[in-house]
Design an enzyme around this catalytic site. Sequence first.
Site, short mmCIF file in Angstrom:
data_model
loop_
_atom_site.label_atom_id
_atom_site.label_comp_id
_atom_site.label_asym_id
_atom_site.label_seq_id
_atom_site.Cartn_x
_atom_site.Cartn_y
_atom_site.Cartn_z
N GLU A 59 5.70 -1.56 -2.17
CA GLU A 59 4.49 -0.73 -2.14
C GLU A 59 4.81 0.71 -1.75
OE1 GLU A 59 1.81 -1.47 -3.38
OE2 GLU A 59 2.06 -3.62 -3.62
N TYR A 142 -4.30 2.21 1.32
CA TYR A 142 -3.91 1.45 0.14
C TYR A 142 -2.81 0.44 0.47
CZ TYR A 142 -1.34 -0.21 -3.71
OH TYR A 142 -0.68 -1.07 -4.53
N ASP A 160 -6.45 1.47 -5.60
CA ASP A 160 -5.45 2.47 -5.97
C ASP A 160 -5.94 3.22 -7.20
OD1 ASP A 160 -5.15 0.60 -8.00
OD2 ASP A 160 -3.06 1.14 -8.28
#
Length: 320
Positions: A59, A142, A160
Amino acid sequence: MPAVPTVVTAPAVRRPDAATGGDDPAGLRDVVVAWFDEHARDLPWRAPDRTPWGVLVSEVMLQQTPVVRVAPAWHAWMTRWPTPADLAAASTADVLRAWDRLGYPRRALRLQDCARAVVERHGGQVPDDEAALLALPGVGSYTAAAVRAFAFGRRSVVLDTNVRRVLARAAAGTALPAPAQTVAEVRRAEAFVPDDDAAAARWAAASMELGALVCTARAPRCDACPVRDGCAWRAAGYPGDEHAARRRTQAWAGTDRQVRGRVMALLRDALGPVPQHAVDAVWPDAGQRERCVEALVADGLAVRTPGAGDDHPATYRLPH
DNA sequence: AAACCGGGGAG
DNA sequence: CTCCCAGGTTT
């Protein structure tokens, strides 16, 4: 209307009655998830043997770098530093070299800081608590939501750029979301998240995937879209981007980011300390160059060793 | 709220 | 050439 629209910059004509797809979150969800079951990419951080730390690393890498460039870097990274403890103990210079050209090297520093925080605060285990995740370096709203969903299968609102675009079109009937995330947008996204943990995690992955593969920014593939018939944007006749005038294109050539990138590339590729004159050679504008080098030192991305006379210039290197 | 931060590939 | 991309931090 075009069968396959292109997002134009002309002013939009708004149709108040256009939101035919926005009133049925559950229906939209079901078709997107069903589509995902057949079209999900086989990404390495989705493998059954993935770890929470591997998901978190992916991520952070994906925060501003496309999947195709992250995948090989992620594999090499996780092979070298499989756990937070491994990365915490690594040389920062090695970390920055392994980050290579993924971009925004401060993310690499934060990722190592994050690994250290996970070791110190959580015994080396990535937490599944949202507040604990948000407190980690480099983890914002996020990434915290994504780790909860994709690493732990927990319910969270994953919003996102892809999900924002999918919901802007399918639910709100606009070509693109606003330049900055709005409170109303988060509330709308929340309405789409199922109550059940596993279902919520699946919706998060599916909506992101649809935005990445079909509901793309520039040239969406509406002919292949599972929610085509329920899409408010399509129903409204593909109105143009109402925020076009306020979107600014980020310049690149001649910016500090380009200068910083060149200096970092020089330091990454060097076998030893880099003398001042070599740094000076990467950019002609001395004022801008010096300002950027100072910023890199302040950011902790470069270390300067003062010189001693004309025969011994100052040198620069990556931090140990 | 706005500025800042890389780099590559698609169109 | 322009525009896009699984954002976060700092001011």
